[in-house]
Design a protein around this motif. Structure first.
Motif, PDB file in Angstrom:
ATOM      1  N   ARG A   1       0.827  -1.214   0.000  1.00 52.12           N
ATOM      2  CA  ARG A   1       0.000   0.000   0.000  1.00 52.12           C
ATOM      3  C   ARG A   1       0.856   1.256   0.000  1.00 52.12           C
ATOM      4  N   ASN A   2       2.062   1.158   0.543  1.00 48.12           N
ATOM      5  CA  ASN A   2       2.957   2.324   0.563  1.00 48.12           C
ATOM      6  C   ASN A   2       3.643   2.570  -0.774  1.00 48.12           C
ATOM      7  N   ASP A   3       3.548   1.592  -1.676  1.00 48.99           N
ATOM      8  CA  ASP A   3       4.105   1.764  -3.023  1.00 48.99           C
ATOM      9  C   ASP A   3       2.971   2.219  -3.930  1.00 48.99           C
ATOM     10  N   GLY A   4       2.937   3.507  -4.229  1.00 49.51           N
ATOM     11  CA  GLY A   4       1.813   4.098  -4.954  1.00 49.51           C
ATOM     12  C   GLY A   4       1.475   3.405  -6.254  1.00 49.51           C
ATOM     13  N   ASP A   5       2.484   3.174  -7.100  1.00 50.20           N
ATOM     14  CA  ASP A   5       2.230   2.566  -8.408  1.00 50.20           C
ATOM     15  C   ASP A   5       1.690   1.146  -8.271  1.00 50.20           C
ATOM     16  N   MET A   6       2.325   0.350  -7.416  1.00 53.30           N
ATOM     17  CA  MET A   6       1.886  -1.033  -7.245  1.00 53.30           C
ATOM     18  C   MET A   6       0.499  -1.099  -6.618  1.00 53.30           C
ATOM     19  N   TYR A   7       0.239  -0.195  -5.695  1.00 53.34           N
ATOM     20  CA  TYR A   7      -1.078  -0.167  -5.043  1.00 53.34           C
ATOM     21  C   TYR A   7      -2.173   0.158  -6.061  1.00 53.34           C
ATOM     22  N   ARG A   8      -1.922   1.144  -6.920  1.00 54.15           N
ATOM     23  CA  ARG A   8      -2.905   1.482  -7.957  1.00 54.15           C
ATOM     24  C   ARG A   8      -3.109   0.312  -8.917  1.00 54.15           C
ATOM     25  N   ASP A   9      -2.015  -0.351  -9.276  1.00 53.98           N
ATOM     26  CA  ASP A   9      -2.136  -1.509 -10.174  1.00 53.98           C
ATOM     27  C   ASP A   9      -2.945  -2.625  -9.519  1.00 53.98           C
ATOM     28  N   ARG A  10      -2.740  -2.827  -8.209  1.00 50.94           N
ATOM     29  CA  ARG A  10      -3.474  -3.876  -7.492  1.00 50.94           C
ATOM     30  C   ARG A  10      -4.964  -3.566  -7.500  1.00 50.94           C
ATOM     31  N   ILE A  11      -5.319  -2.320  -7.204  1.00 47.27           N
ATOM     32  CA  ILE A  11      -6.731  -1.930  -7.197  1.00 47.27           C
ATOM     33  C   ILE A  11      -7.333  -2.088  -8.586  1.00 47.27           C
ATOM     34  N   SER A  12      -6.620  -1.588  -9.586  1.00 50.60           N
ATOM     35  CA  SER A  12      -7.144  -1.625 -10.952  1.00 50.60           C
ATOM     36  C   SER A  12      -7.321  -3.052 -11.462  1.00 50.60           C
ATOM     37  N   SER A  13      -6.323  -3.894 -11.231  1.00 50.04           N
ATOM     38  CA  SER A  13      -6.408  -5.267 -11.745  1.00 50.04           C
ATOM     39  C   SER A  13      -7.503  -6.059 -11.024  1.00 50.04           C
ATOM     40  N   THR A  14      -7.681  -5.807  -9.725  1.00 52.55           N
ATOM     41  CA  THR A  14      -8.745  -6.496  -8.987  1.00 52.55           C
ATOM     42  C   THR A  14     -10.112  -6.063  -9.507  1.00 52.55           C
ATOM     43  N   ALA A  15     -10.301  -4.760  -9.707  1.00 53.89           N
ATOM     44  CA  ALA A  15     -11.578  -4.267 -10.235  1.00 53.89           C
ATOM     45  C   ALA A  15     -11.840  -4.832 -11.630  1.00 53.89           C
ATOM     46  N   THR A  16     -10.816  -4.842 -12.473  1.00 57.29           N
ATOM     47  CA  THR A  16     -10.976  -5.365 -13.831  1.00 57.29           C
ATOM     48  C   THR A  16     -11.353  -6.837 -13.817  1.00 57.29           C
ATOM     49  N   SER A  17     -10.707  -7.620 -12.941  1.00 55.96           N
ATOM     50  CA  SER A  17     -10.987  -9.050 -12.902  1.00 55.96           C
ATOM     51  C   SER A  17     -12.388  -9.329 -12.356  1.00 55.96           C
ATOM     52  N   ILE A  18     -12.841  -8.537 -11.379  1.00 56.72           N
ATOM     53  CA  ILE A  18     -14.208  -8.707 -10.859  1.00 56.72           C
ATOM     54  C   ILE A  18     -15.223  -8.444 -11.968  1.00 56.72           C
TER      55      ILE A  18
END
Length: 809
Positions: free
Chosen positions: A168-185
């Protein structure tokens, strides 16, 4: 144990001479550490790609390296078909009855033939029953089937877990995690969403972010509720209702709810939780090969699962310390569609992130495909190892050539020579291009120990896993106040007892009615809170911890016994100083009304913390290592295994450096002796010279060249030495040159013996599962125990007839 099994190398096969169309006796051994820079396997159907992949997984398991293998085709489950006794009856359930019929054989007869075929095949490649047994004994193996109960079910939709703080402290990775989870759902719901323009994607991403920012995981029911009542008021500058009207949000929520209610969908929420740590290791710390079979899923379900799995692997990876050794492997048997050159499915970003960052954590990726045209070669430009087998079309060859040229580290690439090489590859023959080596090699894959039965059906997977029990370690839930000791006080009053102001009082907050319209009843307890510092210079442990304990009052001569208390996981700051208006109170023990008792109970609490709340850690005598606070025994054993591998790699590096220098000296001497012999009697001694040179080339092949140690190399040294001894008796014309060469031969023979002895001494047989760990008990000194409070605490309950229901969360 073969010599190469001790040297952190994977036995891939033997080199193949394309010019002579013949197999050589030179073993091809791949340095496991090289896999830190990842690998790609490319080959058409029938090229032997699956056999090479399973061979790699076998070698990893033998070296105690855990693997998560994503299996879209159903082939990788074959790694569980290992039969140490090589009996026909072991093969019979797995042979193809149709193949038997086509050959005019019964199933039993065909199984007998297959058992003999495997026995002979393994023998030709220097493998025996003992190696198969060692494979079975070293690693735990399981086939997981998300969305199905054929294998081990795995829960993906029970909860969308909040990423660890490091991610969560890594901005880019955190955004990618949120985006990929939303896309997969959304993909699972059949919605193809653009992250930048899709309001569905933007809404779900914001819901995930709000929840995860607070460290809270989110389940499907919670997501459905949040879609209808979003935790945000605005999206950009627009009100949420203007951006995504309530009726439309209700439609999206219904679509997700219908998916949840679909027949059979509940399997997605059953089984083991999706935990990379437990997929890589058992709770006892034993390395595991986890085959994730997804052949039965639809394309959207596969993409959803692979995305969730890669997200979990990425989170696990970021929690590991950095290492230069190979800690674990993620293998994907067919990457087609998951990392295409133009489109951007949610899996692509995750794979590219892993390819860039995983090497620093000792996580190697192996990506295989029979569709080389559909690969993002820019993404693979940092892949250190390429295994290239037979290709089908010129277009395929051209794309692979482009990829190899882009991966060439020194900028030098002979395209024409490479084209000729690839054109000459046959079945089970591969080009090995490794950036850590000075030259490429053509090799034929070894015979795998696993029986290659072909893609496994769900019925076969169920048959394989019938008697298999995956060891699951259920987490111990944090204690909830009052659960262990239900209230027994019967007398209730409508007003609180009158107490001295010097008695500290606290109230657990009433958080719900639990369907009860009555006012709560408060029951008295004694709460103790202490900040404790545990320290040990010997074990280099310095840990701060908070101890929170709750205990009952009783009518015995000793009204408080901290030994019977229960530990809580709560935040004391959430306690309230006032009771809920209108509440009732249970009878208070007389001792609790005396202020002086609290000073005695505080001393008793401190004494109890000192004597009983000790810090117990695991300790390894062999590596003088101590477990982290809260680290489970299995996790500690897994960490020890990685540490042992790191030490082994260091020793192997020293060994290679030591013998490279010594061989270089002998090589120069041999070259001078060769020149001298040629000068004195070139023609008559040419055949004898070949014998001398074979001595040097054999040893050089063992220690230098591809930096590999081969059992055949040392045997060729012995043969060459015998030939050289016979030459010594044939002529006196070149006596001086011959004596000089004899001296070199003797030196090389001694080097070979020394090398064998050094290899034998390498401590590579360490098994973290077998070491008996000690317990280290660390007590906090009284000076390091700081009491924050010891006070009267009231717990609220609702009473319905004779039943009491807690009135807190």
């Amino acid at each position: 144990m073969e010599k190469f099994d001790k040297l952190s190398t994977f036995y891939l096969g033997k080199s193949f001479d394309l010019a002579r169309d013949s197999l050589t006796e030179n073993l091809v051994l791949y340095d496991a550490k090289d896999l830190n820079t990842h690998a790609v396997i490319i080959g058409m159907t029938g090229s032997g790609k699956t056999g090479l992949g399973i061979g790699l997984l076998e070698e990893a398991a033998l070296d105690k390296i855990p693997v998560i293998a994503i299996d879209p085709k159903g082939d990788l489950g074959n790694i569980m078909l290992t039969f140490p006794d090589l009996k026909p009856e072991d093969f019979e359930p797995w042979v193809n009855p149709r193949e038997a019929t086509d050959k005019g054989l019964t199933t039993a007869e065909y199984a007998k033939n297959q058992a003999q075929l495997w026995r002979e095949g393994l023998g030709k490649w220097g493998q025996d029953k003992e190696r198969i047994k060692r494979l079975r004994d070293t690693a735990d193996m399981a086939i997981y089937t998300p969305g199905s109960q054929a294998g081990v079910p795995i829960s993906v939709l029970r909860s969308f877990n909040a990423p660890p703080v490091e991610l969560r402290n890594d901005g880019d990775m955190y955004r990618d995690r949120i985006s990929s989870t939303a896309t997969s759902i959304l993909a699972l719901m059949g919605i193809d969403a653009d992250p930048l323009t899709s309001r569905e994607h933007i809404l779900i991403s914001n819901i995930l972010k709000v929840s995860w920012d607070e460290g809270r995981s989110l389940d499907i029911p919670g997501l459905i509720t949040a879609i209808q009542k979003p935790p945000i008021e605005k999206v950009g500058v627009l009100d949420i209702d203007a951006f995504f009207p309530p009726d439309d949000r209700f439609g999206l929520a219904m679509r997700l709810n219908n998916l949840l209610a679909a027949p059979g969908f509940e399997v997605w929420m059953e089984g083991e939780s999706l935990d990379a740590g437990r997929l890589f290791h058992t709770p006892a710390g034993r390395p595991r090969v986890s085959v994730m079979s997804i052949a039965h899923l639809s394309d959207s379900e596969r993409m959803f699962f692979v995305t969730m799995l890669l997200n979990e692997v990425l989170s696990w990876m970021r929690r590991q310390p950095g290492t230069g050794t190979l800690r674990a492997i993620v293998y994907m048997d067919e990457i087609f569609g998951y990392m295409p050159p133009t489109a951007n499915p949610p899996s692509k970003t995750l794979l590219l992130t892993l390819l860039k960052q995983a090497r620093a954590y000792g996580l190697g990726l192996v990506l295989a495909t029979q569709n080389p045209v559909d690969l993002d070669y820019k993404g693979l430009s940092n892949t250190g190892t390429w295994f290239i087998g037979r290709l089908q079309t010129e277009r395929d060859k051209a794309r692979v050539m482009d990829g190899l040229e882009g991966a060439a580290s020194d900028g030098e690439f002979d395209r024409r020579t490479m084209e000729r090489t690839l054109a000459g590859l046959g079945k089970r023959r591969f080009l090995l291009h490794n950036v850590h080596e000075t030259s490429q090699v053509i090799f034929q894959t070894r015979w795998v120990m696993s029986y290659l039965a072909g893609p496994l059906t769900r019925d076969q997977i169920k048959q394989l896993m019938t008697d298999y029990s995956v060891s699951v370690e259920e987490p111990v839930p944090p204690a909830t106040p009052g659960k262990a000791h239900q209230p027994v006080e019967k007398l209730h009053a409508d007003t609180p007892p009158a107490l001295s102001p010097s008695i500290p009082q606290f109230f657990f907050p009433v958080t719900g009615r639990a369907g009860n319209s009555n006012k709560p009843i408060y029951y008295p307890r004694l709460l103790g809170v202490a900040d404790v510092a545990y320290s040990s210079a010997k074990y280099k442990v310095h840990v701060d911890n908070r101890v929170i304990a709750l205990t009952e009052f009783n009518d015995s001569p000793v009204p408080i016994d901290w030994q019977t208390s229960e530990l809580l996981d709560i935040d004391p700051d959430t306690l309230e100083s006032e009771a809920m208006e209108g509440a009732a109170y249970a009878e208070l023990n007389k001792s609790a009304a005396k202020a002086k008792n609290y000073r005695k109970w505080e001393k008793a609490f401190k004494r109890w913390v000192h004597n009983d709340q000790v810090l117990t850690l695991f300790y390894s005598k062999q590596y003088k290592a101590v477990s982290d606070v809260g680290e489970h025994e299995g996790d500690f054993r897994a960490r020890l295994q990685t540490f042992a591998r790191e030490q082994r790699d260091i020793e192997i590096g020293k060994l290679r450096k030591k013998y490279d220098a010594k061989i270089a000296v002998q090589e120069r001497k041999l070259l001078r002796a060769k020149q001298k012999l040629e000068t004195e009697q070139a023609q008559s001694e040419q055949s004898k010279l070949d014998a001398y040179v074979s001595i040097g080339s054999a040893l050089l092949g063992a220690f230098m060249g591809r930096k590999r140690v081969s059992t055949t190399s040392t045997s060729r040294i012995g043969t060459a030495i015998k030939r050289a001894s016979r030459i010594g008796k044939q002529s006196d014309d070149v006596r001086h040159a011959k004596e000089e060469i004899r001296e070199i031969v003797t030196n090389m023979e001694e080097l070979s013996t020394q090398f064998e002895e050094d290899v034998a001494r390498l401590d590579t047989v360490f098994d973290a599962q077998k070491e008996e760990l000690d317990s280290v008990v660390i007590k906090a000194t009284y000076a390091n125990i700081h009491i924050q409070l010891v006070g009267l605490t009231w717990l609220p309950y609702y009473q319905d007839k004779e039943e009491l229901t807690p009135a807190w969360a």
